[in-house]
Write a protein that holds these residues in place. Structure first.
Motif, PDB file in Angstrom:
ATOM      1  N   ASP A 126       1.374   9.679  -0.420  1.00  9.61           N
ATOM      2  CA  ASP A 126       0.694   8.971   0.653  1.00  9.61           C
ATOM      3  C   ASP A 126      -0.670   8.464   0.199  1.00  9.61           C
ATOM      4  OD1 ASP A 126       1.109   8.087   3.181  1.00  9.61           O
ATOM      5  OD2 ASP A 126       0.180   9.804   4.155  1.00  9.61           O
ATOM      6  N   VAL A 127      -0.882   7.148   0.303  1.00  9.15           N
ATOM      7  CA  VAL A 127      -2.135   6.542  -0.129  1.00  9.15           C
ATOM      8  C   VAL A 127      -2.679   5.651   0.985  1.00  9.15           C
ATOM      9  CG1 VAL A 127      -3.202   4.954  -1.773  1.00  9.15           C
ATOM     10  CG2 VAL A 127      -1.448   6.529  -2.551  1.00  9.15           C
ATOM     11  N   VAL A 181      -5.522  -0.390   3.306  1.00 10.23           N
ATOM     12  CA  VAL A 181      -4.237  -0.671   2.658  1.00 10.23           C
ATOM     13  C   VAL A 181      -3.476   0.646   2.596  1.00 10.23           C
ATOM     14  CG1 VAL A 181      -3.133  -1.431   0.533  1.00 10.23           C
ATOM     15  CG2 VAL A 181      -5.200  -2.570   1.329  1.00 10.23           C
ATOM     16  N   ARG A 182      -2.223   0.601   3.029  1.00  8.38           N
ATOM     17  CA  ARG A 182      -1.393   1.810   3.100  1.00  8.38           C
ATOM     18  C   ARG A 182      -0.234   1.734   2.097  1.00  8.38           C
ATOM     19  NH1 ARG A 182      -3.411   0.738   8.068  1.00  8.38           N
ATOM     20  NH2 ARG A 182      -4.272   2.488   9.209  1.00  8.38           N
ATOM     21  N   ASN A 183       0.542   2.795   2.056  1.00 11.04           N
ATOM     22  CA  ASN A 183       1.690   2.867   1.142  1.00 11.04           C
ATOM     23  C   ASN A 183       2.603   1.655   1.251  1.00 11.04           C
ATOM     24  OD1 ASN A 183       1.062   5.234  -0.063  1.00 11.04           O
ATOM     25  ND2 ASN A 183       2.589   6.463   0.991  1.00 11.04           N
ATOM     26  N   GLU A 184       2.978   1.310   2.472  1.00 10.19           N
ATOM     27  CA  GLU A 184       3.922   0.199   2.646  1.00 10.19           C
ATOM     28  C   GLU A 184       3.342  -1.121   2.129  1.00 10.19           C
ATOM     29  OE1 GLU A 184       2.085   1.190   6.705  1.00 10.19           O
ATOM     30  OE2 GLU A 184       3.078   2.310   5.133  1.00 10.19           O
ATOM     31  N   ASP A 185       2.014  -1.259   2.208  1.00 11.71           N
ATOM     32  CA  ASP A 185       1.368  -2.451   1.658  1.00 11.71           C
ATOM     33  C   ASP A 185       1.469  -2.463   0.136  1.00 11.71           C
ATOM     34  OD1 ASP A 185       0.477  -3.137   4.283  1.00 11.71           O
ATOM     35  OD2 ASP A 185      -1.238  -1.807   4.023  1.00 11.71           O
ATOM     36  N   LEU A 186       1.213  -1.314  -0.466  1.00 13.87           N
ATOM     37  CA  LEU A 186       1.280  -1.205  -1.932  1.00 13.87           C
ATOM     38  C   LEU A 186       2.700  -1.397  -2.457  1.00 13.87           C
ATOM     39  CD1 LEU A 186      -1.176   1.777  -2.442  1.00 13.87           C
ATOM     40  CD2 LEU A 186      -1.615  -0.660  -2.829  1.00 13.87           C
ATOM     41  N   ASN A 192      -2.781  -7.243   5.276  1.00 16.80           N
ATOM     42  CA  ASN A 192      -3.684  -6.207   4.752  1.00 16.80           C
ATOM     43  C   ASN A 192      -4.039  -6.444   3.295  1.00 16.80           C
ATOM     44  OD1 ASN A 192      -3.771  -4.884   7.159  1.00 16.80           O
ATOM     45  ND2 ASN A 192      -2.303  -3.313   6.604  1.00 16.80           N
ATOM     46  N   ILE A 193      -3.057  -6.794   2.488  1.00 22.38           N
ATOM     47  CA  ILE A 193      -3.312  -7.041   1.058  1.00 22.38           C
ATOM     48  C   ILE A 193      -4.224  -8.257   0.901  1.00 22.38           C
ATOM     49  CG2 ILE A 193      -2.250  -7.695  -1.139  1.00 22.38           C
ATOM     50  CD1 ILE A 193      -1.724  -4.800  -0.443  1.00 22.38           C
TER      51      ILE A 193
END
Length: 95
Positions: free
Chosen positions: A3-4, A13-18, A30-31
């Protein structure tokens, strides 16, 4: 995969964004907003680039017909767009 959450200024920026970046899919708001915040920081005091936030552009587009110009003038009245070296306008086709 762990989880980031990375927050910079007002953008998180969250996991799904990365995962979007890693899988080479289309980038999301977000990105784009995160990258624009980094660009503005790097520009520092010589800031002659204006970067519209993705949420600002979405809000302008969703204004009532004929009202977006008034909203744009109100929001950006302190910005001298024609004195900028570059103006970045994010367009998210599938938003």
């Amino acid at each position: 995969w762990f989880d980031v959450n990375i927050t910079f200024n007002t953008v998180t920026v969250r996991n799904e964004d990365l995962r979007r970046v890693q899988s080479q899919r289309w980038l999301n708001d977000n990105i784009l907003d995160f990258y624009f915040q980094v660009l503005q920081l790097r520009a520092g005091t010589r800031n002659r680039e204006f970067l519209f936030a993705t949420t600002a552009m979405q809000s302008l587009v969703l204004e009532k017909p004929g009202q977006w110009a008034k909203a744009a003038i109100r929001w950006f009245r302190d910005v001298k767009l024609f004195e900028q070296r570059a103006v970045f306008i994010p367009i998210n086709v599938n938003a």
